[in-house]
Write a protein that holds these residues in place. Structure first.
Motif, PDB file in Angstrom:
ATOM      1  N   THR A 186      44.163  32.182  53.816  1.00  0.00           N
ATOM      2  CA  THR A 186      43.630  31.528  52.634  1.00  0.00           C
ATOM      3  C   THR A 186      43.805  32.426  51.412  1.00  0.00           C
ATOM      4  O   THR A 186      43.373  33.589  51.424  1.00  0.00           O
ATOM      5  CB  THR A 186      42.133  31.229  52.817  1.00  0.00           C
ATOM      6  OG1 THR A 186      41.967  30.451  53.999  1.00  0.00           O
ATOM      7  CG2 THR A 186      41.586  30.482  51.620  1.00  0.00           C
ATOM      8  N   PRO A 187      44.455  31.921  50.373  1.00  0.00           N
ATOM      9  CA  PRO A 187      44.584  32.730  49.150  1.00  0.00           C
ATOM     10  C   PRO A 187      43.212  33.039  48.573  1.00  0.00           C
ATOM     11  O   PRO A 187      42.315  32.193  48.591  1.00  0.00           O
ATOM     12  CB  PRO A 187      45.383  31.823  48.209  1.00  0.00           C
ATOM     13  CG  PRO A 187      46.029  30.811  49.095  1.00  0.00           C
ATOM     14  CD  PRO A 187      45.097  30.608  50.245  1.00  0.00           C
ATOM     15  N   VAL A 188      43.041  34.241  48.080  1.00  0.00           N
ATOM     16  CA  VAL A 188      41.768  34.640  47.496  1.00  0.00           C
ATOM     17  C   VAL A 188      41.987  34.973  46.022  1.00  0.00           C
ATOM     18  O   VAL A 188      42.782  35.846  45.685  1.00  0.00           O
ATOM     19  CB  VAL A 188      41.175  35.868  48.225  1.00  0.00           C
ATOM     20  CG1 VAL A 188      39.845  36.247  47.605  1.00  0.00           C
ATOM     21  CG2 VAL A 188      40.988  35.558  49.703  1.00  0.00           C
ATOM     22  N   SER A 189      41.293  34.271  45.175  1.00  0.00           N
ATOM     23  CA  SER A 189      41.433  34.518  43.746  1.00  0.00           C
ATOM     24  C   SER A 189      40.734  35.818  43.364  1.00  0.00           C
ATOM     25  O   SER A 189      39.895  36.337  44.103  1.00  0.00           O
ATOM     26  CB  SER A 189      40.831  33.350  42.954  1.00  0.00           C
ATOM     27  OG  SER A 189      39.445  33.253  43.224  1.00  0.00           O
ATOM     28  N   GLU A 190      41.092  36.322  42.229  1.00  0.00           N
ATOM     29  CA  GLU A 190      40.534  37.588  41.750  1.00  0.00           C
ATOM     30  C   GLU A 190      39.022  37.517  41.588  1.00  0.00           C
ATOM     31  O   GLU A 190      38.325  38.510  41.730  1.00  0.00           O
ATOM     32  CB  GLU A 190      41.185  37.973  40.416  1.00  0.00           C
ATOM     33  CG  GLU A 190      42.603  38.494  40.549  1.00  0.00           C
ATOM     34  CD  GLU A 190      42.671  39.770  41.365  1.00  0.00           C
ATOM     35  OE1 GLU A 190      41.801  40.648  41.178  1.00  0.00           O
ATOM     36  OE2 GLU A 190      43.579  39.887  42.202  1.00  0.00           O
ATOM     37  N   ASN A 191      38.502  36.323  41.296  1.00  0.00           N
ATOM     38  CA  ASN A 191      37.060  36.197  41.087  1.00  0.00           C
ATOM     39  C   ASN A 191      36.335  35.668  42.326  1.00  0.00           C
ATOM     40  O   ASN A 191      35.176  35.253  42.248  1.00  0.00           O
ATOM     41  CB  ASN A 191      36.766  35.291  39.883  1.00  0.00           C
ATOM     42  CG  ASN A 191      37.324  33.890  40.068  1.00  0.00           C
ATOM     43  OD1 ASN A 191      38.038  33.621  41.042  1.00  0.00           O
ATOM     44  ND2 ASN A 191      37.016  32.997  39.129  1.00  0.00           N
ATOM     45  N   SER A 192      37.003  35.679  43.481  1.00  0.00           N
ATOM     46  CA  SER A 192      36.343  35.232  44.707  1.00  0.00           C
ATOM     47  C   SER A 192      35.223  36.194  45.092  1.00  0.00           C
ATOM     48  O   SER A 192      35.379  37.416  45.026  1.00  0.00           O
ATOM     49  CB  SER A 192      37.335  35.144  45.859  1.00  0.00           C
ATOM     50  OG  SER A 192      36.665  34.918  47.094  1.00  0.00           O
TER      51      SER A 192
END
Length: 267
Positions: A186-192
């Motif tokens: 799952t891609p994780v965004s910088e603000n996750s």
């Protein structure tokens, strides 16, 4: 009479290792792949099958039965790894994970059982995972889909036993295969909110695969099960501590066991 074995997901990894070992033991082996024409070095025939598509499942089973007259052993090995924080995983990927790891084996069993009932004999081996015995962080979809397959195995075993068909599960731990490269991450965004913890978990999980057992260990275990007249319902194949963790979960208070798992994954 040589037994006919049908293995899903047999173009690489554990499925391929099982097929090659059983060929050496004089079994008739058929494997499956979504794109068998791409596999040029298989030591046994590969037929086209996508566990997500019922029509390809029934066609593949029928093709083998038409050629050999029977299928004695089904090994439901095809599966999909998926990692990520539950909050971050797209619902479409959750559905895809269950469709592959849970509904996929159901489709294959539904296709093969009429032939096994007619034969009045057969063995179905569902490859699950030791991860299916415990909810693991960032593997919620994988753990729960494999855990569901464990319970499904128990139910179907009771339903078909009177027809001479045995159904068992085999839960492997970490094996040195290419499963990590085939996982959905799952891609994780910088603000996750899970970015840091997920990163640590990924490293631990991938290291386990790199240090895993030789798939030949699994192949030998499967062969032994096939040769057993009265197989057990559940088998666990893996390193000692992986198998022992299942015992610990039963013995320890829930929150104590949860803390051990969190420490292991550096949470």
């Amino acid at each position: 009479m040589r037994k006919v074995v049908f293995i899903t997901g047999a173009s690489s990894g554990i499925g391929r290792a099982i097929g090659e070992y059983l060929i050496e033991k004089n079994y008739v082996v058929y494997g499956t792949s979504r794109n068998p024409k791409r596999i040029e070095d298989s030591k046994f025939p590969l037929v086209a099958l996508d566990v997500l598509q019922s029509d390809t499942v029934f066609c593949a089973i029928k093709e083998v039965v038409d050629k050999e007259g029977r299928i004695d052993v089904l090994i439901n090995n095809a599966g999909k790894g998926i990692m990520g924080a539950m909050e971050d995983i797209a619902i479409e990927e959750v559905e895809n994970g269950f469709n592959t790891n849970f509904l996929g084996p159901i489709r294959v069993m539904k296709a093969v059982l009429p032939f096994m009932r007619k034969q009045k004999t057969g063995l179905i081996i569902n490859i699950t995972s030791l991860a299916g015995y415990s909810g693991l962080p960032f593997r919620s979809v994988y753990s729960s889909s494999k855990g569901a397959l464990e319970l499904l195995t128990e139910s179907v075993s009771m339903e078909v036993k009177n027809f001479g068909v045995n159904v068992v599960s085999v839960a492997p731990g970490s094996f040195a295969t290419n499963i990590a490269s085939g996982r959905y991450y799952t891609p994780v965004s910088e603000n996750s909110a899970y970015k840091e913890a997920y990163g640590k978990n990924l490293k631990v999980s991938d290291d386990y695969v790199d240090q895993g057992l030789n798939p030949l260990v699994m192949a030998k275990a499967i062969h032994k099960i096939i040769e057993t007249k009265k197989p057990k319902l559940h088998y666990k194949i893996g390193a000692f501590m992986e198998r022992f963790s299942v015992v610990l979960k039963r013995a320890l208070p829930d929150r104590v066991y949860e803390k051990l798992i969190m420490n292991h994954y550096k949470l």
